[in-house]
Motif scaffolding. Structure first.
Motif, PDB file in Angstrom:
ATOM      1  N   GLY A 136       5.934   9.639 -29.618  1.00 39.32           N
ATOM      2  CA  GLY A 136       6.044   8.072 -29.072  1.00 39.32           C
ATOM      3  C   GLY A 136       4.686   7.951 -28.452  1.00 39.32           C
ATOM      4  O   GLY A 136       4.024   6.796 -28.530  1.00 39.32           O
ATOM      5  N   ALA A 137       3.740   8.893 -28.046  1.00 39.22           N
ATOM      6  CA  ALA A 137       2.646   8.969 -27.241  1.00 39.22           C
ATOM      7  C   ALA A 137       1.459   8.177 -28.339  1.00 39.22           C
ATOM      8  O   ALA A 137       0.690   7.570 -28.199  1.00 39.22           O
ATOM      9  CB  ALA A 137       1.972   9.947 -26.620  1.00 39.22           C
TER      10      ALA A 137
ATOM     11  N   HIS B  24       6.341  -0.911 -28.140  1.00 42.00           N
ATOM     12  CA  HIS B  24       5.032  -1.175 -28.160  1.00 42.00           C
ATOM     13  C   HIS B  24       4.429  -2.275 -29.004  1.00 42.00           C
ATOM     14  O   HIS B  24       3.112  -2.684 -28.507  1.00 42.00           O
ATOM     15  CB  HIS B  24       4.404   0.160 -28.398  1.00 42.00           C
ATOM     16  CG  HIS B  24       4.726   1.406 -27.596  1.00 42.00           C
ATOM     17  ND1 HIS B  24       4.153   1.356 -26.415  1.00 42.00           N
ATOM     18  CD2 HIS B  24       5.593   2.418 -27.456  1.00 42.00           C
ATOM     19  CE1 HIS B  24       4.706   2.314 -25.390  1.00 42.00           C
ATOM     20  NE2 HIS B  24       5.617   2.826 -26.174  1.00 42.00           N
TER      21      HIS B  24
ATOM     22  N   GLY C  39       4.001  14.391 -25.552  1.00 36.12           N
ATOM     23  CA  GLY C  39       3.973  13.151 -26.233  1.00 36.12           C
ATOM     24  C   GLY C  39       5.425  12.482 -26.503  1.00 36.12           C
ATOM     25  O   GLY C  39       5.222  11.237 -27.063  1.00 36.12           O
ATOM     26  N   THR C  40       6.523  13.232 -26.425  1.00 36.91           N
ATOM     27  CA  THR C  40       7.837  12.566 -26.617  1.00 36.91           C
ATOM     28  C   THR C  40       8.442  11.782 -25.952  1.00 36.91           C
ATOM     29  O   THR C  40       9.721  11.159 -26.157  1.00 36.91           O
ATOM     30  CB  THR C  40       8.645  13.657 -27.326  1.00 36.91           C
ATOM     31  OG1 THR C  40       8.633  14.891 -26.125  1.00 36.91           O
ATOM     32  CG2 THR C  40       8.328  14.485 -28.392  1.00 36.91           C
ATOM     33  N   GLY C  41       8.036  11.500 -24.617  1.00 36.69           N
ATOM     34  CA  GLY C  41       8.725  10.751 -23.661  1.00 36.69           C
ATOM     35  C   GLY C  41       9.286  11.495 -22.277  1.00 36.69           C
ATOM     36  O   GLY C  41      10.175  10.909 -21.840  1.00 36.69           O
ATOM     37  N   LYS C  42       8.854  12.759 -22.372  1.00 35.86           N
ATOM     38  CA  LYS C  42       9.600  13.457 -21.248  1.00 35.86           C
ATOM     39  C   LYS C  42       9.315  12.713 -19.593  1.00 35.86           C
ATOM     40  O   LYS C  42      10.255  12.558 -18.850  1.00 35.86           O
ATOM     41  CB  LYS C  42       9.294  14.930 -21.119  1.00 35.86           C
ATOM     42  CG  LYS C  42       9.690  15.624 -22.636  1.00 35.86           C
ATOM     43  CD  LYS C  42       9.189  16.960 -22.446  1.00 35.86           C
ATOM     44  CE  LYS C  42       7.701  17.266 -22.450  1.00 35.86           C
ATOM     45  NZ  LYS C  42       7.229  16.812 -23.941  1.00 35.86           N
ATOM     46  N   THR C  43       8.090  12.351 -19.301  1.00 37.45           N
ATOM     47  CA  THR C  43       7.532  11.667 -18.270  1.00 37.45           C
ATOM     48  C   THR C  43       8.347  10.428 -18.218  1.00 37.45           C
ATOM     49  O   THR C  43       8.933  10.132 -17.218  1.00 37.45           O
ATOM     50  CB  THR C  43       6.042  11.874 -18.167  1.00 37.45           C
ATOM     51  OG1 THR C  43       5.643  12.886 -18.389  1.00 37.45           O
ATOM     52  CG2 THR C  43       5.711  11.182 -16.802  1.00 37.45           C
ATOM     53  N   LEU C  44       8.185   9.756 -19.168  1.00 35.16           N
ATOM     54  CA  LEU C  44       8.924   8.432 -19.239  1.00 35.16           C
ATOM     55  C   LEU C  44      10.233   8.392 -18.738  1.00 35.16           C
ATOM     56  O   LEU C  44      10.697   7.516 -18.124  1.00 35.16           O
ATOM     57  CB  LEU C  44       8.669   7.625 -20.567  1.00 35.16           C
ATOM     58  CG  LEU C  44       8.857   6.617 -20.957  1.00 35.16           C
ATOM     59  CD1 LEU C  44       7.746   5.461 -20.102  1.00 35.16           C
ATOM     60  CD2 LEU C  44       8.601   5.983 -22.451  1.00 35.16           C
TER      61      LEU C  44
ATOM     62  N   ASP D 197      12.697   0.974 -21.575  1.00 28.35           N
ATOM     63  CA  ASP D 197      11.551   1.304 -21.955  1.00 28.35           C
ATOM     64  C   ASP D 197      11.320   2.607 -22.805  1.00 28.35           C
ATOM     65  O   ASP D 197      10.405   2.564 -23.499  1.00 28.35           O
ATOM     66  CB  ASP D 197      10.687   1.573 -20.692  1.00 28.35           C
ATOM     67  CG  ASP D 197      10.745   0.328 -19.914  1.00 28.35           C
ATOM     68  OD1 ASP D 197      10.177  -0.846 -20.420  1.00 28.35           O
ATOM     69  OD2 ASP D 197      10.790   0.246 -18.698  1.00 28.35           O
TER      70      ASP D 197
ATOM     71  N   ASP E 259       5.683  18.253 -14.140  1.00 25.64           N
ATOM     72  CA  ASP E 259       5.113  18.135 -15.548  1.00 25.64           C
ATOM     73  C   ASP E 259       4.378  19.687 -15.729  1.00 25.64           C
ATOM     74  O   ASP E 259       4.100  20.292 -14.974  1.00 25.64           O
ATOM     75  CB  ASP E 259       4.171  17.043 -15.769  1.00 25.64           C
ATOM     76  CG  ASP E 259       4.233  16.787 -17.274  1.00 25.64           C
ATOM     77  OD1 ASP E 259       4.839  17.141 -17.978  1.00 25.64           O
ATOM     78  OD2 ASP E 259       3.081  15.756 -17.496  1.00 25.64           O
TER      79      ASP E 259
ATOM     80  N   ALA F 229      12.489   4.160 -26.179  1.00 25.16           N
ATOM     81  CA  ALA F 229      13.110   3.998 -27.510  1.00 25.16           C
ATOM     82  C   ALA F 229      13.763   5.421 -27.890  1.00 25.16           C
ATOM     83  O   ALA F 229      12.999   6.331 -27.785  1.00 25.16           O
ATOM     84  CB  ALA F 229      12.265   3.189 -28.332  1.00 25.16           C
TER      85      ALA F 229
HETATM   86  P1  ATP Z   1       3.514  15.382 -22.121  1.00 24.28           P
HETATM   87  O1  ATP Z   1       4.486  16.623 -22.517  1.00 24.28           O
HETATM   88  O2  ATP Z   1       2.280  15.543 -22.891  1.00 24.28           O
HETATM   89  O3  ATP Z   1       3.338  15.357 -20.742  1.00 24.28           O
HETATM   90  P2  ATP Z   1       5.757  13.458 -22.492  1.00 24.28           P
HETATM   91  O4  ATP Z   1       6.804  13.975 -23.206  1.00 24.28           O
HETATM   92  O5  ATP Z   1       5.847  13.411 -20.992  1.00 24.28           O
HETATM   93  O6  ATP Z   1       4.204  14.227 -22.696  1.00 24.28           O
HETATM   94  P3  ATP Z   1       5.014  10.712 -21.968  1.00 24.28           P
HETATM   95  O7  ATP Z   1       4.106  10.928 -21.102  1.00 24.28           O
HETATM   96  O8  ATP Z   1       6.494  10.488 -21.282  1.00 24.28           O
HETATM   97  O9  ATP Z   1       5.357  11.957 -22.922  1.00 24.28           O
HETATM   98  O10 ATP Z   1       4.645   9.675 -23.112  1.00 24.28           O
HETATM   99  C1  ATP Z   1       3.586   9.080 -23.278  1.00 24.28           C
HETATM  100  C2  ATP Z   1       3.515   7.552 -23.436  1.00 24.28           C
HETATM  101  O11 ATP Z   1       3.954   7.416 -24.636  1.00 24.28           O
HETATM  102  C3  ATP Z   1       4.620   6.956 -22.748  1.00 24.28           C
HETATM  103  O12 ATP Z   1       3.824   6.466 -21.460  1.00 24.28           O
HETATM  104  C4  ATP Z   1       4.805   5.916 -23.587  1.00 24.28           C
HETATM  105  O13 ATP Z   1       3.959   4.728 -23.583  1.00 24.28           O
HETATM  106  C5  ATP Z   1       4.865   6.426 -24.937  1.00 24.28           C
HETATM  107  N1  ATP Z   1       6.211   6.897 -25.274  1.00 24.28           N
HETATM  108  C6  ATP Z   1       6.508   8.249 -25.564  1.00 24.28           C
HETATM  109  N2  ATP Z   1       7.830   8.575 -25.996  1.00 24.28           N
HETATM  110  C7  ATP Z   1       8.319   7.247 -26.045  1.00 24.28           C
HETATM  111  C8  ATP Z   1       9.436   6.735 -26.246  1.00 24.28           C
HETATM  112  N3  ATP Z   1      10.730   7.380 -26.654  1.00 24.28           N
HETATM  113  N4  ATP Z   1       9.617   5.288 -26.123  1.00 24.28           N
HETATM  114  C9  ATP Z   1       8.834   4.418 -25.717  1.00 24.28           C
HETATM  115  N5  ATP Z   1       7.584   4.810 -25.739  1.00 24.28           N
HETATM  116  C10 ATP Z   1       7.244   6.242 -25.652  1.00 24.28           C
END
Ligand code: ATP
Length: 270
Positions: free
Chosen positions: A224-225, A200, A60-65, A18, A116, A20
């Protein structure tokens, strides 16, 4: 219940598939999956398993993901809280909540704790905040440090934290035995954006004119977000127009909207 506050009970279904792009980050973090799945392999040789890893990168770069995917890959529970939850907390509540979180995590180990926006609690002590307003934040940070030191490295708990401001963190957090590993989670390049679009676009009903390469070329600077947001917006726009498939025109409008939103946000910041 308290358990649902940190989500530790829900089974995590997210895996590396999931997530990418981010190939380097995934490779580095794979190690943590191994630690959680097979700690004995490391401790038998006398190694100390790290307690914490810091995911560093823009919003929004996917750290939580990525952190969730580690839990999903290792098949362990995922407990999370956000540093910003503590900002306006009554005296004693933040520290108590941290203790409560670790207590639950110990019961469910092996598991992951995800924090977070750790900079909201983990800002260097004694500077940067308004005078008199940061006592509770410092209490919370202190209790986090105490909890991190208080469990053994082989207890099966790994703490991951995310921030986009590693420079403001209290150096105590970065000491060996705490968050001594940093993994950078950067904004995607054109190849990364294409891969994220593919993830997506998958659930959408697409017209024949949709090309992930083209979408990626048109979205420089998107995280990503924002890409996820574009895909969803495009589907909503197409539905509103009564279409049976989402086409490039819908995406064009969705991209314009998301870019407009980003510009507004930037204006507010600057
Ligand atoms: P923040 O710092 O704002 O909390 P984050 O880095 O934790 O942001 P996420 O919450 O992981 O970002 O990303 C938000 C959403 O964006 C994810 O749930 C997913 O749908 C999408 N997303 C972000 N990065 C990716 C990725 N690398 N691949 C696929 N989907 C992504």
């Amino acid at each position: 219940s308290k358990a649902t506050l940190f989500d530790g009970d829900a089974k995590v279904k997210i895996t590396f598939n999931d997530v990418a792009g981010l190939d380097e980050a995934k490779e580095e973090i794979q190690e943590i999956v191994e630690f959680l799945k097979n700690p004995k392999k490391f401790t038998d040789l006398g190694g100390k398993i790290p307690k914490g890893a810091l995911l560093v990168g823009p919003p929004g770069t996917g750290k939580t993901l990525l952190a969730k995917a580690v839990a999903g890959e290792a098949g362990v529970p995922f407990f999370s809280l956000s540093g910003s939850d503590f900002v306006e907390m009554f005296v004693g509540v933040g520290a108590a909540r941290v203790r409560d979180l670790f207590k639950q995590a110990k019961e469910k180990a092996p598991c992951i704790i995800f924090i977070d926006e750790i900079d909201a609690v983990g800002r260097s002590r004694g500077r940067g905040a308004m005078p008199g307003s940061n006592d509770e934040r410092e209490n919370t940070l202190n209790s986090l440090l105490v909890e991190m030191d208080g469990f053994a490295t082989d207890s099966g708990i790994i703490i991951m934290a995310a921030t986009n401001r590693p420079d403001v963190l209290d150096s105590a957090l970065l000491r060996p035995g705490r968050f001594d590993r940093q993994i950078s989670v950067d904004k995607p390049d054109i190849i990364g954006r294409e891969a994220i679009f593919k993830v997506h676009l998958k659930p959408l009903k697409l017209a024949a004119d949709i090309d992930p390469k083209e979408l990626s070329a048109q979205t420089p600077g998107f995280a990503g977000a924002e890409i996820a947001n574009v895909c969803n917006e495009a589907a909503l726009i197409a539905a509103r127009r009564g279409k049976s498939a989402v086409d490039m025109k819908d995406f064009q409008e969705a991209m314009d909207r998301v870019i407009g939103g980003l510009e507004k946000k930037n204006k507010l910041i600057s």
